[in-house]
Design a protein around this motif. Structure first.
Motif, PDB file in Angstrom:
ATOM      1  N   TRP A 168       0.719  -1.137   0.010  1.00 34.01           N
ATOM      2  CA  TRP A 168      -0.062  -0.022   0.305  1.00 34.01           C
ATOM      3  C   TRP A 168       0.930   1.301  -0.188  1.00 34.01           C
ATOM      4  O   TRP A 168       1.635   1.323  -1.044  1.00 34.01           O
ATOM      5  N   LYS A 169       0.934   2.077   1.156  1.00 33.28           N
ATOM      6  CA  LYS A 169       1.843   3.249   1.101  1.00 33.28           C
ATOM      7  C   LYS A 169       2.935   2.880   2.170  1.00 33.28           C
ATOM      8  O   LYS A 169       3.730   4.068   2.678  1.00 33.28           O
ATOM      9  N   ASP A 170       3.224   1.613   2.281  1.00 27.79           N
ATOM     10  CA  ASP A 170       4.625   1.174   3.037  1.00 27.79           C
ATOM     11  C   ASP A 170       4.798   1.347   4.197  1.00 27.79           C
ATOM     12  O   ASP A 170       3.866   1.178   5.161  1.00 27.79           O
ATOM     13  N   ILE A 171       5.667   2.143   4.878  1.00 25.00           N
ATOM     14  CA  ILE A 171       6.158   2.081   6.279  1.00 25.00           C
ATOM     15  C   ILE A 171       5.735   3.070   6.983  1.00 25.00           C
ATOM     16  O   ILE A 171       5.966   4.462   6.516  1.00 25.00           O
ATOM     17  N   TYR A 172       4.928   3.007   8.299  1.00 22.46           N
ATOM     18  CA  TYR A 172       4.459   4.018   8.960  1.00 22.46           C
ATOM     19  C   TYR A 172       4.962   3.932  10.416  1.00 22.46           C
ATOM     20  O   TYR A 172       5.589   2.973  10.694  1.00 22.46           O
ATOM     21  N   GLN A 173       4.903   5.057  11.337  1.00 29.82           N
ATOM     22  CA  GLN A 173       5.312   4.962  12.484  1.00 29.82           C
ATOM     23  C   GLN A 173       4.326   5.737  13.700  1.00 29.82           C
ATOM     24  O   GLN A 173       3.565   6.696  12.976  1.00 29.82           O
ATOM     25  N   ALA A 174       4.220   5.386  14.848  1.00 31.31           N
ATOM     26  CA  ALA A 174       3.779   6.124  15.727  1.00 31.31           C
ATOM     27  C   ALA A 174       4.188   6.056  17.231  1.00 31.31           C
ATOM     28  O   ALA A 174       4.790   5.050  17.362  1.00 31.31           O
ATOM     29  N   ASP A 195       7.652   3.708  -1.629  1.00 29.63           N
ATOM     30  CA  ASP A 195       8.486   3.696  -3.096  1.00 29.63           C
ATOM     31  C   ASP A 195       7.220   3.413  -4.014  1.00 29.63           C
ATOM     32  O   ASP A 195       6.657   2.473  -4.086  1.00 29.63           O
ATOM     33  N   PRO A 196       6.812   4.573  -4.717  1.00 19.39           N
ATOM     34  CA  PRO A 196       5.843   4.495  -5.499  1.00 19.39           C
ATOM     35  C   PRO A 196       6.003   3.584  -6.779  1.00 19.39           C
ATOM     36  O   PRO A 196       4.761   3.284  -7.430  1.00 19.39           O
ATOM     37  N   ALA A 197       7.173   3.373  -7.180  1.00 24.68           N
ATOM     38  CA  ALA A 197       7.553   2.298  -8.432  1.00 24.68           C
ATOM     39  C   ALA A 197       7.193   0.941  -8.031  1.00 24.68           C
ATOM     40  O   ALA A 197       6.575   0.239  -9.042  1.00 24.68           O
ATOM     41  N   THR A 198       7.117   0.607  -6.654  1.00 18.29           N
ATOM     42  CA  THR A 198       6.604  -0.948  -6.521  1.00 18.29           C
ATOM     43  C   THR A 198       5.812  -0.900  -5.335  1.00 18.29           C
ATOM     44  O   THR A 198       4.914  -1.994  -5.504  1.00 18.29           O
ATOM     45  N   THR A 199       5.883  -0.364  -4.374  1.00 19.78           N
ATOM     46  CA  THR A 199       5.071  -0.472  -3.243  1.00 19.78           C
ATOM     47  C   THR A 199       5.454  -1.585  -2.489  1.00 19.78           C
ATOM     48  O   THR A 199       4.956  -1.891  -1.179  1.00 19.78           O
ATOM     49  N   ALA A 200       6.381  -2.436  -3.065  1.00 23.23           N
ATOM     50  CA  ALA A 200       6.769  -3.636  -2.349  1.00 23.23           C
ATOM     51  C   ALA A 200       7.790  -3.472  -1.132  1.00 23.23           C
ATOM     52  O   ALA A 200       8.981  -3.841  -1.073  1.00 23.23           O
ATOM     53  N   VAL A 201       7.557  -2.853  -0.218  1.00 23.81           N
ATOM     54  CA  VAL A 201       8.367  -2.170   0.852  1.00 23.81           C
ATOM     55  C   VAL A 201       7.687  -2.718   2.216  1.00 23.81           C
ATOM     56  O   VAL A 201       6.412  -2.465   2.487  1.00 23.81           O
ATOM     57  N   GLU A 202       8.515  -3.468   3.088  1.00 21.84           N
ATOM     58  CA  GLU A 202       8.102  -3.768   4.316  1.00 21.84           C
ATOM     59  C   GLU A 202       9.130  -4.132   5.490  1.00 21.84           C
ATOM     60  O   GLU A 202      10.319  -4.030   5.063  1.00 21.84           O
ATOM     61  N   GLY A 203       8.902  -4.864   6.498  1.00 23.60           N
ATOM     62  CA  GLY A 203       9.773  -5.257   7.289  1.00 23.60           C
ATOM     63  C   GLY A 203      10.803  -4.268   7.955  1.00 23.60           C
ATOM     64  O   GLY A 203      11.834  -4.665   8.003  1.00 23.60           O
ATOM     65  N   GLY A 248      11.730  10.520  11.277  1.00 21.69           N
ATOM     66  CA  GLY A 248      11.529  11.103   9.747  1.00 21.69           C
ATOM     67  C   GLY A 248      12.660  11.510   9.382  1.00 21.69           C
ATOM     68  O   GLY A 248      13.728  11.464   9.731  1.00 21.69           O
ATOM     69  N   GLY A 249      12.685  12.180   8.081  1.00 21.32           N
ATOM     70  CA  GLY A 249      13.758  12.625   7.422  1.00 21.32           C
ATOM     71  C   GLY A 249      14.706  11.798   6.899  1.00 21.32           C
ATOM     72  O   GLY A 249      15.972  11.998   6.659  1.00 21.32           O
ATOM     73  N   PHE A 250      14.548  10.363   6.458  1.00 23.95           N
ATOM     74  CA  PHE A 250      15.257   9.260   6.226  1.00 23.95           C
ATOM     75  C   PHE A 250      15.602   9.478   4.722  1.00 23.95           C
ATOM     76  O   PHE A 250      14.986   9.723   3.751  1.00 23.95           O
ATOM     77  N   VAL A 251      16.998   9.346   4.593  1.00 19.77           N
ATOM     78  CA  VAL A 251      17.462   9.607   2.919  1.00 19.77           C
ATOM     79  C   VAL A 251      18.413   8.432   2.672  1.00 19.77           C
ATOM     80  O   VAL A 251      19.135   7.802   3.817  1.00 19.77           O
ATOM     81  N   ASP A 252      18.623   8.009   1.479  1.00 18.33           N
ATOM     82  CA  ASP A 252      19.755   6.888   1.197  1.00 18.33           C
ATOM     83  C   ASP A 252      21.141   7.547   0.803  1.00 18.33           C
ATOM     84  O   ASP A 252      21.265   8.841   1.215  1.00 18.33           O
ATOM     85  N   THR A 259      10.896   8.393   1.438  1.00 24.73           N
ATOM     86  CA  THR A 259       9.363   8.382   1.088  1.00 24.73           C
ATOM     87  C   THR A 259       9.127   8.836  -0.423  1.00 24.73           C
ATOM     88  O   THR A 259       8.093   8.777  -0.729  1.00 24.73           O
ATOM     89  N   ARG A 260      10.240   8.861  -0.883  1.00 24.66           N
ATOM     90  CA  ARG A 260      10.232   9.021  -2.540  1.00 24.66           C
ATOM     91  C   ARG A 260      11.083   8.104  -3.235  1.00 24.66           C
ATOM     92  O   ARG A 260      11.449   8.459  -4.210  1.00 24.66           O
ATOM     93  N   GLY A 261      11.131   6.786  -2.812  1.00 21.69           N
ATOM     94  CA  GLY A 261      11.654   5.821  -3.470  1.00 21.69           C
ATOM     95  C   GLY A 261      12.950   5.496  -3.438  1.00 21.69           C
ATOM     96  O   GLY A 261      13.700   4.607  -3.803  1.00 21.69           O
ATOM     97  N   GLY A 262      13.572   6.635  -2.129  1.00 16.85           N
ATOM     98  CA  GLY A 262      14.930   6.258  -1.860  1.00 16.85           C
ATOM     99  C   GLY A 262      15.248   4.796  -1.184  1.00 16.85           C
ATOM    100  O   GLY A 262      14.462   4.414  -0.420  1.00 16.85           O
ATOM    101  N   GLY A 263      16.495   4.529  -1.443  1.00 13.13           N
ATOM    102  CA  GLY A 263      17.055   3.291  -0.584  1.00 13.13           C
ATOM    103  C   GLY A 263      18.278   2.814  -1.099  1.00 13.13           C
ATOM    104  O   GLY A 263      18.333   2.751  -2.176  1.00 13.13           O
ATOM    105  N   THR A 264      19.360   2.587  -0.183  1.00 10.39           N
ATOM    106  CA  THR A 264      20.484   2.027  -0.598  1.00 10.39           C
ATOM    107  C   THR A 264      20.424   0.400  -0.432  1.00 10.39           C
ATOM    108  O   THR A 264      20.414   0.082   0.913  1.00 10.39           O
ATOM    109  N   VAL A 265      21.031  -0.377  -1.356  1.00 14.15           N
ATOM    110  CA  VAL A 265      20.959  -1.812  -0.967  1.00 14.15           C
ATOM    111  C   VAL A 265      22.147  -2.153  -0.068  1.00 14.15           C
ATOM    112  O   VAL A 265      23.115  -1.815  -0.288  1.00 14.15           O
TER     113      VAL A 265
END
Length: 323
Positions: A168-174, A195-203, A248-252, A259-265
């Motif tokens: 769906w819209k992936d990772i949330y926090q509270a 990641d709007p390209a896949t939304t396959a983000v979890e865990g 918040g404010g996580f970047v690769d 929150t805009r598809g970033g992520g380093t393998v």
């Protein structure tokens, strides 16, 4: 010749780090039955591994490398949450809060959004010692932007936050209450990764090292490999973003927002290792920071029941985690 030999020997580990990833370190005993593992070490030196299935399976070992022995189920009667899947619990996360261990888990069925996160507590973590408290207040249905699975608790200077989410819209926090059985009163959830390209983000798993909080997560297809493999690159892999705050404010590594598809393998398929994911990070007193996860060994089998326990030490010297 001595100088040449020294240069060659010095080049070999560098070549390995450039051309591939480290293989999982040693594991003995029961190294399967480890989907979505959660690792913690008790004060007496006993390692506990919790995993998806079997009403949260418990394994113990004297060392992270094993030998691992099955001890039984954590939530013996299943969850008290009245949802489909409450007898087949997923994605445990365990944290010591004061003198009590908190075990968070997911109640869901595959591919649906009707899900909830529950919690149980124990003073020892032994099988048969857990008390189920049921719902934490994190629940999802078609009205929510997330799926309420894959919980992870972090303590930030005495305040607890729960991170969760899948597709769906992936990772949330509270924020949680001071005794983190339920959400804090009146709080709203907010998005950490998408990641709007896949939304396959979890865990997701949030880990502090040095001046940064690192948001580790899994991306891609996790399961059912024996029924058909996804296209190359679409299987599970472990990625990371970082921030100076946990909320918040996580970047690769390239500065792209998580929150805009970033992520380093951090770790992906290589050699006979396929689809690593469902990860967590643990500050081990013997080995230092370690990344633990499940994976498929191509030489053994692709079934979900074949998923093996993997772990590697992490080098943060560059400011980014390298296994």
């Amino acid at each position: 010749m001595v100088l040449l030999g020294t240069l060659i020997l010095g080049f070999i580990p560098l070549l390995g780090s450039v051309l591939g990833y480290a293989n999982p370190k040693a594991c003995s005993g029961t190294c399967t039955n480890s989907h979505d593992p959660a690792i913690i070490r008790r004060a007496d030196g006993t390692y506990f591994r919790f995993s998806t299935g079997g009403k949260i399976a418990i394994h113990t070992a004297p060392d992270i490398a094993g030998p691992w022995t099955y001890r039984g189920a954590a939530i013996l009667s299943g969850s008290s949450i009245n949802l489909p899947g409450n007898q087949d619990l997923w994605a445990p996360d365990v944290t010591l809060v004061g003198n009590t261990y908190y075990l968070y888990y997911s109640v869901s069925t595959f591919g649906v959004q009707n899900s909830a996160i529950g919690v149980a507590t124990s003073s020892t973590m032994d099988a048969g010692s857990w008390t189920d408290h049921g719902a934490t207040g994190v629940r999802s249905d078609s009205s929510k932007p997330y799926n309420a699975i894959d919980p992870n608790l972090i303590n930030v200077d005495g305040t607890y936050y729960l991170t969760w989410g899948s597709f769906w819209k992936d990772i949330y926090q509270a924020q949680m209450k001071a005794s983190p059985l339920t959400l804090a009163s009146g709080v709203s959830s907010y998005q950490l990764a998408y990641d709007p390209a896949t939304t396959a983000v979890e865990g997701a798993f949030v880990f502090k090292y040095g001046n940064y909080y690192y948001l580790f997560y899994s991306q891609g297809k996790c399961c059912g490999y024996d029924a058909g493999l996804p296209k190359p690159g679409e299987e599970y892999k472990i990625k990371v973003c970082r921030s100076t705050t946990a909320t918040g404010g996580f970047v690769d590594k390239n500065g792209v927002a998580c929150t805009r598809g970033g992520g380093t393998v951090v770790l992906e398929s290589h050699g006979n290792v396929y689809g690593p994911g469902g990860q967590g990070v643990y500050q081990d007193p013997k080995y230092g920071p370690i990344l633990y996860y499940h994976y498929v060994d191509k030489t053994i089998g692709y079934r979900d029941g074949d998923k093996r326990f993997g772990w590697n030490t992490i080098d943060f010297s560059s400011g980014w985690p390298v296994v």
